[in-house]
Every structure is written in C-alpha cells, then in structure tokens.
Design an enzyme around this catalytic site. Sequence first.
Site, short mmCIF file in Angstrom:
data_model
loop_
_atom_site.label_atom_id
_atom_site.label_comp_id
_atom_site.label_asym_id
_atom_site.label_seq_id
_atom_site.Cartn_x
_atom_site.Cartn_y
_atom_site.Cartn_z
N ASN A 34 0.69 -1.02 0.25
CA ASN A 34 0.18 0.03 -0.22
C ASN A 34 1.04 1.20 0.17
O ASN A 34 2.13 0.90 0.11
CB ASN A 34 -1.22 0.13 1.32
CG ASN A 34 -0.06 -0.12 3.07
OD1 ASN A 34 0.53 0.86 2.29
ND2 ASN A 34 -0.66 -1.21 2.80
N ARG A 35 -0.08 2.77 0.02
CA ARG A 35 0.76 3.55 0.06
C ARG A 35 1.16 4.63 0.95
O ARG A 35 1.86 5.94 0.81
CB ARG A 35 0.05 4.18 -1.41
CG ARG A 35 0.03 3.70 -2.73
CD ARG A 35 -0.82 5.07 -3.60
NE ARG A 35 -1.28 4.34 -4.32
CZ ARG A 35 -0.34 4.19 -5.68
NH1 ARG A 35 0.60 4.78 -5.77
NH2 ARG A 35 -1.12 4.04 -7.00
#
Length: 230
Positions: A34-35
């Site tokens: 994820n970011r």
Amino acid sequence: ELVVAHPQDLAGRHVVVSAGGTREPLDPVRYLGNRSSGRQGYALARAARARGARVTLVAANVTLPAPAGVAVVAVETTAELREQVRAAARTADVVVMAAAVADFRPVVAASHKIKKRADGLIEPIVLEVNPDILAELAAQRLVPGQVVVGFAAETGDESADVVEHGRAKARRKGADLLAVNAVGGGLGFGAVDNAVTILDGRGEVVGKCAGTKDQVAHAVWDAVGPLLRR
Ligand code: CTP
Ligand code: CA
C-alpha cells in the site's frame, strides 16, 4: 531555532508506535502493498519523544530518516510487524498502531519469479486474511492497563459518513482510542494536512484535530495522557 516546550506527560513511559505499510511477497521481486508513507507514525514517535517517552518505532517499508532518540525496528511483512510490535509491547505503557497493515497476503509466495505463460493467462493469486494486530493487542493487553490506540483512514459513502464508519470500527476493534482520518479531497495519504477525529472504545468523540501530522500526533498524545495508569 524555535524551541517549543512540550508537556513531559510521557516521561518514564515506554511507547510503541508502528508506522508505514506492510508488504506481502508474491515472489522474490513482487509484493502486495500500500501507499502509506509512514509520516504520521514518525510524527507520533517524534511527538512522544518530545514529551519525554522512551519510544520504539516499528517501521514497515519507510524511507524517512530515523527520528533522533528513537529506536527504529525495520520490518517488511505483516507477520514481522506483528512479531516486533508484540515483542516491544511487553514493556509498553502505550501501543499506537499507525501502520497500514495489509489486510490480505498471498497464501504462497513463489520461490522463483512468476513467469508469463505462452497462453497469455496467469494463475489466480489466492489470498488469506492477515491477523488483526490491533484487535489482538486490545483483547489480550500484554501489560495490565496498557493503552491501545488505532488509526483508521475512512471515506464517507452513501451508507455512512467518516465518523460513523469510524465509530463502528472503534467498537469492533476494542482499542481505547481510534484516530479516524478523513481521506479523499486532498486529505491523508501523503498530503500535508489531516483532519482527525479521536474516538474512544465506545465510539464517543474525545478529540478533534485539523492540521499537520505533528499537530495530529500531539492531539493523539493529549487524548492518551488521561488514560495512562498512574
Ligand atoms: N490493523 C491491524 N491489523 C490488521 C489490520 C489493521 O493492526 N490486520 C490496525 C491498523 O494498524 C489501524 C487499525 O487496525 O490501527 C484500523 O485499520 P483499518 O485498515 O482501518 O481497519 P480494518 O479492520 O482493516 O478495516 P478495513 O476493512 O476498513 O480495512
Ligand atoms: Ca485494513
């Protein structure tokens, strides 16, 4: 240099903060991730240090410099994050789960790089659900009276607004506090400013902060202070 005096309300306390985002390997070169930048977790660690705490920062895939005076433990996967958070939590007064934990992981990580096939198709990737580290810590309380805090990034939708979603999650998780971050519209995930509502375990609002990640971090510690065991 401007020196701001912070309350030393965490002096003599050990706090554990998780930050960043976990990655689950698909093969030796690919992962499911994820970011999350880790910035909010790092701000929480810096703020706790400034308020006198001993801080252990369990950092999943974060590229930021280590905050001064903070012990950083680097991890990659959710299993590693869980192990290191739980190890540090054995002596902790507070655990804050600011990391974005991968909800799922591939059931098998291939030992060799997955190759394209001649027929142009790929094998399906089968996922399994990761353990909920926050819910486990809240249910087990590795130290009696330990304060357990979660973070949730929420968007409103047609069924409920951000705080309503957060309230349901706060009740489900069993943590003492849940900091609910409104995302979308330039807020959260790498953006400079945050709008956070802090809920208790029953879903009642106990704090609010719109501002920088440092300001949000101090608002979270302000809410933790009264819950600390004497
Ligand atoms: N969390 C955790 N372990 C997981 C998933 C989440 O400890 N396997 C923690 C996060 O670190 C965060 C809190 O739980 O403090 C809320 O995470 P969030 O992703 O919002 O909650 P989920 O229960 O995963 O729900 P959702 O389906 O909305 O992602
Ligand atoms: Ca999740």
